[in-house]
Design an enzyme around this catalytic site. Structure first.
Site, short mmCIF file in Angstrom:
data_model
loop_
_atom_site.label_atom_id
_atom_site.label_comp_id
_atom_site.label_asym_id
_atom_site.label_seq_id
_atom_site.Cartn_x
_atom_site.Cartn_y
_atom_site.Cartn_z
N CYS A 284 0.82 -1.21 0.00
CA CYS A 284 0.00 0.00 0.00
C CYS A 284 0.86 1.26 0.00
O CYS A 284 1.98 1.27 0.51
CB CYS A 284 -0.89 0.01 1.23
N ARG B 288 4.33 -0.05 -6.53
CA ARG B 288 4.30 -0.86 -5.32
C ARG B 288 3.26 -1.98 -5.39
O ARG B 288 3.31 -2.92 -4.61
CB ARG B 288 4.02 0.03 -4.11
N TRP C 78 -3.47 -2.50 -1.22
CA TRP C 78 -3.20 -3.89 -1.63
C TRP C 78 -3.90 -4.77 -0.61
O TRP C 78 -3.56 -4.77 0.57
CB TRP C 78 -1.71 -4.13 -1.65
N ASN D 84 -1.16 2.07 6.35
CA ASN D 84 -0.36 0.95 5.84
C ASN D 84 -0.04 0.05 7.02
O ASN D 84 0.27 0.53 8.12
CB ASN D 84 0.96 1.43 5.22
N GLY D 85 -0.06 -1.26 6.79
CA GLY D 85 0.29 -2.18 7.86
C GLY D 85 -0.87 -3.09 8.21
O GLY D 85 -1.86 -3.20 7.49
N GLU E 38 16.11 -18.46 -8.36
CA GLU E 38 15.75 -17.09 -8.71
C GLU E 38 15.15 -17.04 -10.11
O GLU E 38 14.18 -16.31 -10.37
CB GLU E 38 16.97 -16.18 -8.61
N LYS F 73 11.38 -15.70 -11.00
CA LYS F 73 11.09 -14.65 -11.98
C LYS F 73 10.03 -15.12 -12.98
O LYS F 73 9.12 -14.38 -13.30
CB LYS F 73 12.37 -14.27 -12.76
N GLU G 165 6.47 -15.43 -11.23
CA GLU G 165 5.80 -14.24 -10.72
C GLU G 165 5.34 -13.29 -11.81
O GLU G 165 4.40 -12.52 -11.58
CB GLU G 165 6.68 -13.51 -9.70
N HIS H 247 15.48 -38.28 -7.63
CA HIS H 247 14.79 -38.49 -6.35
C HIS H 247 13.36 -37.95 -6.37
O HIS H 247 12.79 -37.68 -5.32
CB HIS H 247 15.59 -37.83 -5.22
N LYS I 108 5.56 -4.65 -4.42
CA LYS I 108 7.01 -4.43 -4.48
C LYS I 108 7.65 -4.51 -3.11
O LYS I 108 8.67 -5.17 -2.93
CB LYS I 108 7.28 -3.06 -5.11
#
Length: 609
Positions: A2, A27, A74, A99-100, A482, A486, A489, A505, A604
């Site tokens: 947010c 964000r 968000w 926010n939070g 990584e 990428k 997402e 395995h 973000k």
């Protein structure tokens, strides 16, 4: 996560609030809204969707005022819906943005319902509005009401509050979520990120944990958690207002991939000399702290966690220093045995990642040794609370999928490995070799970017795929992780990474002609073993996409696609092999038509637990 913007001025603040929200769009968010105080009281507009939807609504139903607050949300509590968007109000007496997460919102909600308050949203934030109204109704000033309500709240928050009863002032508070005050001329502004305010001012006050501040057009008064008036330094940012422009690039992510040579040069600037890493780059206490360190404990989340896993290979394989790496959200609840001889290394692009920050605080309470933050934001909470820090200097990263932040973190961590390792296994000859490779790294990445067109062609083979496997061995396994992150997402293809030796395995059962397998193949001690693993894939009809060192001896054949990666040196190979995986994910996402810079459900900066 947010975004918050607010302003108190002599001019209409609505255009300022909208522009600030636009500059926070990177964000990630699902709704937006703003509120102002005018002669008739509180006026509010909230919409679901992008900021431009809010702007369109305001054109149809204009509001204006000289004091106002705005927010991009968000969803955490409650679905994306206009009634859940901020600002939240209570009985037209108070409006706030938040926010939070308020962790005790259920208890407060029950108490407030019993007192006759009605709820119009599913959010945790609305309990704050009611709590503030309760104290205002008892005759407290807005400042006193915020201070009183803050004592009732458990969790993390950044708050900005306005009320028609005191329309010449705004009150803000911060605990666990970042909040900055912008110093203007005859006006003051607030935001969760300085990028929202850069077109207006470059002078900022960064609120500290527990601070409450009262803003008028002419003054800023800050109170600490105990209610004492305190001074916080005004800092001047050297970031340009247009630093977040895409320029000639279609997406921020592609721009940031191409910025990596310059970003890495900035990370190295002033930190290398005479074939050595300058230890003073970590701070004046670095030498004394490093002398007593026996082990490393790395704490991070997401992409930063992958950087930490690469660093573990370096710490143990290059420097001979024991190293553990943990996800921050697990570390803080696992109750590990404190180690006073361990250096806590926290890694975060923003420096406000809630789990990483909480884990650092927990480690300090438990009795771990000194701490060091690897971060991109010098004014962040993580940097302020760590004993030492090393700035990555990547510059603003707007795309949600991290690129240059990751590679600059790796560079910074390698500098740390060398600095600590000279006390153990890294002699002057090896240090000089690592420094040489680091200095050449920007030009090698420039060369690597010439593969863009070739990788774009490879990406066309992924557009109809639903799954992908990434393989790596040794220090390249976190690079594969990584790469998988990428791809998943931003293209929404389900992608997982495995150490190549683990294929037999379990994961080998997934391999068929519809399962692309992506591998990173540097010319190192594990290359021959990796080749054997890849042959297992080929024998089962899998299609291989191999990013191989020029000296690896890998060759193209039916269902084996080899992209040759220019040489750069064994120590920096994880950084080099990261870049083509970034490009692959980017081009697949573009071809699939997803929102590359703002992928669904992601933010973000994750400033809540």
């Amino acid at each position: 996560m947010c975004g918050i913007v607010g302003a108190i001025a002599e001019r209409d603040v609505v255009p300022l609030l909208l522009e600030g929200l636009r500059r926070l769009e990177y964000r990630g968010y699902d709704s937006a809204g703003l509120a102002v105080v005018d002669r008739e009281g509180l006026q509010r507009c909230r919409t679901v969707g992008k900021v431009e939807v809010l702007a369109t609504e305001l054109k149809a139903r204009p509001i204006s005022g000289t004091i106002g607050i705005a927010h991009t949300r968000w969803a955490t509590h409650g679905r994306p819906a206009s009634q859940n968007a901020h600002p939240h109000q209570c009985r037209n007496r108070v409006a706030l943005v938040h926010n939070g997460i308020i962790e005790n919102h259920e208890r407060l909600r029950a108490e407030q319902l019993a007192s006759g308050y009605e709820f119009t949203s599913e959010t945790d934030t609305e309990v704050v509005a009611h709590q503030l109204h309760h104290y205002l109704d008892q005759g407290e000033s807005m400042l006193s009401a915020v201070q009183s309500a803050s004592r009732d709240l458990e969790g993390a928050y950044a708050l900005a509050v306005i009320t028609p009863g005191e329309d010449d002032r705004m009150v803000v508070a911060r605990r666990g979520s970042p909040l900055v005050i912008g110093i203007g001329i005859g006006e003051h502004l607030i935001a969760s990120d300085i990028s929202a305010l850069l077109p207006i001012t470059r002078r900022f006050i960064f609120l500290e944990e527990g601070d409450v501040a009262e803003l008028t057009r002419e003054s800023v008064t800050i109170y600490d958690a105990a209610g004492n008036v305190v001074e916080r330094a005004i800092k001047e940012s050297d970031l340009a207002p247009d630093v977040a422009d895409r320029g000639e690039f279609r997406h921020y992510m592609l721009k940031e991939i191409y910025e990596q040579p310059m970003a890495i040069s900035e990370t190295l600037e002033g930190r290398l000399a005479g074939g050595k890493v300058l230890e003073a780059a970590f701070g004046p206490q670095a030498e004394a702290i490093f002398d007593r360190i026996k082990r490393i404990q790395i704490i991070a989340c997401g992409t930063s966690f992958h950087a930490g896993q690469v660093a573990r290979n370096w710490f143990e394989g290059l420097a001979g220093i024991p190293c553990r790496v943990e996800v921050a959200s697990e570390f803080r609840y696992r109750h590990p045995v404190p180690d006073p001889e361990a250096l806590i290394v926290t890694i975060s692009q923003s420096g406000e990642t809630a789990d990483t920050l909480a884990a650092l605080r927990a480690a300090k309470e438990w009795g771990y040794g000194a701490s060091l933050a690897v971060c991109n934001v010098p004014e962040s909470s993580l940097v302020r609370e760590a004993d030492l820090s090393l700035m990555t200097r990547a510059g603003p990263e707007i795309g949600v999928a991290s690129t240059k932040a990751f590679t600059t973190q790796l560079v910074a961590l390698l500098l740390l490995v060398v600095s600590l390792g000279r006390r153990y296994r890294i002699d002057s000859e090896r240090e000089a070799k690592i420094v040489e490779q680091l200095l050449a790294l920007p030009s090698h990445i420039e060369d690597l970017l010439s593969l863009d067109d070739e990788i774009h062609q490879l990406a066309e083979r992924f557009t109809d795929k639903q799954h992908a496997l990434f393989l790596g061995r040794g220090v390249q396994y976190p690079v594969a992780m990584e790469g998988a992150l990428k791809l998943k997402e931003i293209s929404y293809i389900h992608a997982e990474a495995y150490p190549a030796g683990e294929l037999k395995h379990g994961p080998l059962a997934l391999v068929d002609e519809e399962m692309p397998v992506i591998a990173v193949a540097p010319n190192d001690a594990l290359l021959e073993k990796l080749k054997a693993n890849l042959e297992e894939v080929r024998a089962r009809g899998g299609e291989l996409y191999v990013f191989a060192d020029h000296a690896s001896g890998m060759s193209k054949s039916e269902r084996v696609h080899v992209t040759v990666v220019p040489p750069a040196g064994d120590h920096v190979a994880p950084i080099i092999f990261t870049v083509p995986l970034q490009l692959l994910a980017y081009h697949v996402a573009v071809l699939k038509g997803t929102d590359v810079d703002q992928p669904r459900n992601l933010a973000k900066s994750v400033t809540v637990e």
